[in-house]
Structures are given as C-alpha cells and as structure tokens.
Write an enzyme that holds these catalytic residues in place. Structure first.
Site, PDB file in Angstrom:
ATOM      1  N   HIS A 249      -4.455  -5.227  -2.062  1.00 16.81           N
ATOM      2  CA  HIS A 249      -5.484  -5.009  -1.048  1.00 16.81           C
ATOM      3  C   HIS A 249      -6.589  -6.067  -1.001  1.00 16.81           C
ATOM      4  O   HIS A 249      -7.529  -5.933  -0.231  1.00 16.81           O
ATOM      5  CB  HIS A 249      -6.110  -3.617  -1.245  1.00 16.81           C
ATOM      6  CG  HIS A 249      -5.202  -2.495  -0.865  1.00 16.81           C
ATOM      7  ND1 HIS A 249      -4.173  -2.073  -1.673  1.00 16.81           N
ATOM      8  CD2 HIS A 249      -5.148  -1.712   0.255  1.00 16.81           C
ATOM      9  CE1 HIS A 249      -3.538  -1.065  -1.091  1.00 16.81           C
ATOM     10  NE2 HIS A 249      -4.112  -0.833   0.080  1.00 16.81           N
TER      11      HIS A 249
ATOM     12  N   SER B 189       0.837  -1.184   0.000  1.00 19.56           N
ATOM     13  CA  SER B 189       0.000   0.000   0.000  1.00 19.56           C
ATOM     14  C   SER B 189       0.884   1.250   0.000  1.00 19.56           C
ATOM     15  O   SER B 189       1.798   1.351  -0.814  1.00 19.56           O
ATOM     16  CB  SER B 189      -0.964  -0.038   1.201  1.00 19.56           C
ATOM     17  OG  SER B 189      -1.986   0.932   1.067  1.00 19.56           O
TER      18      SER B 189
ATOM     19  N   GLU C  62      -0.697  -2.755  -8.334  1.00 18.02           N
ATOM     20  CA  GLU C  62      -2.029  -2.976  -7.765  1.00 18.02           C
ATOM     21  C   GLU C  62      -2.706  -1.640  -7.527  1.00 18.02           C
ATOM     22  O   GLU C  62      -2.060  -0.620  -7.326  1.00 18.02           O
ATOM     23  CB  GLU C  62      -1.941  -3.821  -6.490  1.00 18.02           C
ATOM     24  CG  GLU C  62      -1.165  -3.207  -5.343  1.00 18.02           C
ATOM     25  CD  GLU C  62      -2.062  -2.721  -4.227  1.00 18.02           C
ATOM     26  OE1 GLU C  62      -3.299  -2.869  -4.326  1.00 18.02           O
ATOM     27  OE2 GLU C  62      -1.523  -2.176  -3.254  1.00 18.02           O
TER      28      GLU C  62
END
Length: 337
Positions: free
Chosen positions: A308, A110, A241
């Site tokens: 995620h 992240s 991502e």
C-alpha cells in the site's frame, strides 16, 4: 509443478470486482485506466460489478463469484485485473470454481491477495501480486510499476529480473494528480534484521497479512499439500505487507501463521513498507521483525516495494526467486520453473 500463464500482445483484460466496486463519482478513473491500456494495444472488458458499491462490497458474494468464474471460463479474456481491493473478498471463496479454472493471469493486491494465494495453493497456477487496474490510469507508469508487463509476458522456463525502486510515495495526494499517478519523493531503502547483505532463494508466496491470515484453518490454506504436489518440498520465501494492523495485531497474525505451519521450511521473509505499523506500548515494527527473525532463525528484509506504499515489484506466487539485498538496494530474480 507450477503452471505459468502468459500475457500475449493485444490481450483482452477482464475487469471484475471480487471485493469492492467503484462508487459513481469515481467511474471516470476506471474509464481512464481502460483507455490508457487500450492505447497500449489491450482490449478491456468490464463486468457489471465494477460499477456498483454498497455496504462495503461491489455486489452480493454469489454475484461477484459468478462474474469472476464467467470471465475465467471465457476463452476471449486473457488476464483478470480487478479495479482495486476492498474489504470482503473472503465472502466469495466458497463459490469460486477452482476445479475448472483456466490458465490465465489474475493480478492485484490488498484484499485481492487472498484470492491470488488461494488460486495458487489450490491449483498450482501462478498468480501475480502487483498493481491494481486503477493505478494504471497515468499518462505513463513509473519504471517499477511498468514491469508488470515484462513479468507477465515471461515464458514458462524463462526468468525476469526486477530492481528495488529508486523512490517511493510517502502519502497519497488525490487532490494533486500526477502524470504517473504516484508522487515518488522518498528514497527507497530495503532494510534487514541482520547484515547489510542478504541472499535468499525459494518459492514465492504471500499477500496482505490483514486478509490472507483469514485463510488459516479453511480449505484454502493447505500449504502442506501445495508443497508436496507443486514445489516438491522446496523452501518458501514469504512476501507480506500490512495495510491497517498495529504492531501487536501484526505480531499475533504472524505467530498464528507460524503455528499453522506457514513458515515451515521458509528461507526468508520479505515485508513491504506500510502506512500502519503503529507501535503499541513502545513495541515497534522493528521489534516485531527482530522477534520473528530470532524465532525462525532466517533473514528478514523489510520496507521493500510491496503493498500500500507504492510503487511495487510484481511478485509471482509459485515462482522460484533469488532475492539479494546489499546496502539498501534489492533485486528479485524470478524463474518460471
């Protein structure tokens, strides 16, 4: 060349929050994660930033960077694992001491992925895109998540093979705790824009598109120097991502990366499953992937174990990888050369 850290048995884990810290009501989750790791023989050292959160950050940027730099310089700490991601890690990059960085693993995903990518690009030290500390609090770890230990304890010159997960978690159920944290209920299928079988090889680089796109045009995105100095011009496999971007915002970001030269000499692109990817005027995520594949003329694999929608494969920035996908199942062989 790439420098690979090594995770030794009984390692001391430095826990610092370069992005978001933990609100008071959730402190127990981090204490539980530390306890689980200590049961496995590790030692944990938590910094002050872990326990505070105000205005979308754990602490002011200078304090976050100072704590990170201090732990990186501390010879008693072997690996750094932030508690989780957040929103404003980008604020600390100008205060990070890249010049004197010790060789030790930094792992997370992240918001943390911007720090991971910057470290590898600027220093040639491999970094690990994998689980956050808070997701190691379960009574046990699923087989995909658990590979972080095996991957990080692979010696320089060695190799490590990971497989796509059997099942993934469709949605978080925080009010329904699981012994392994995740609720793995959906069949995993890695998909491609072309044939059912894909084989690609190259050096791995990547992270969360939402944050790493903001490195473009800064001193932390010098892909060309990295190619020359550390990987001798070998091809790159980008793993990416998407946390929160709609399809058009993702498309804009990918075009920007392409125009910035990030996808030059790229042998393939890997995209993680995403909770976002919302269509805009019927422009779907599959359209995004196909447009990119047509432009770059390279294989694109998507819905992989990254990001995620857990669990996730542990990807090493800088490692040489051979990725194969056949009939929805994938393998990632990483070679620490």
């Amino acid at each position: 060349m790439i420098t690979y850290p090594f995770l030794k048995k009984g390692a001391a884990i430095g826990v610092t929050a370069p992005s978001s810290g933990i609100p008071a009501g959730l402190h127990g989750l981090i204490k539980l994660a530390c306890s689980r790791l200590e049961q496995k023989g590790y030692r944990t050292v938590c910094g002050d930033t872990v326990w505070t959160q105000k205005k979308a950050k754990s602490a002011p940027a200078v304090k976050r960077a100072a704590e990170f730099n201090s732990m990186m310089a501390d010879s008693e700490i072997d690996i750094m694992i932030p508690p989780w991601g957040g929103e404003l890690l980008v604020e600390i990059l100008e205060y990070i001491d890249f010049e004197n960085m010790k060789t030790k693993w930094v792992m997370g995903y992240s918001d943390t992925s911007a720090l991971l990518l910057a470290i590898t690009l600027k220093t040639g030290i491999a970094t690990a895109h994998g689980t956050n500390l808070i997701d190691l609090r379960g009574e046990y770890w699923d087989e995909t998540t658990a590979m972080w230990e095996t991957v990080l304890s692979t010696a320089s010159g060695g190799s490590v093979l990971q497989h796509s997960s059997p099942l993934y978690q469709k949605e978080w159920q925080h009010d329904n705790p699981s012994p392994c944290v995740f609720h793995l209920t959906e069949e995993t299928r890695w998909k491609t824009t072309s044939s059912s079988t894909v084989k690609i090889s190259g050096r791995l680089l990547g992270g969360c598109v939402d944050i790493i796109r903001h490195l473009i045009g800064t001193p932390y995105d010098d892909i060309q120097s990295f190619r020359r100095q550390h990987i001798s011009g070998e091809p790159i496999i980008w793993y990416l991502e998407n946390c929160e971007l709609g399809t058009t915002d993702l498309r804009r970001s990918l075009v920007q990366m392409k125009l910035a030269g990030w996808f030059d000499n790229c042998s393939g692109l890997l995209f993680g499953r995403s909770p976002a990817n919302m269509p805009v005027e019927n422009y779907t995520i599959e359209d995004v992937y196909q447009d990119l594949a047509d432009e770059l003329q390279i294989p694109i694999v998507y819905d992989i174990d990254c990001g995620h929608v857990p669990p996730q494969v542990t990807f090493i920035n800088g490692a040489f990888a051979e990725v194969e996908v056949t009939d929805g199942k994938g393998t990632v062989l990483q070679i620490f050369k």
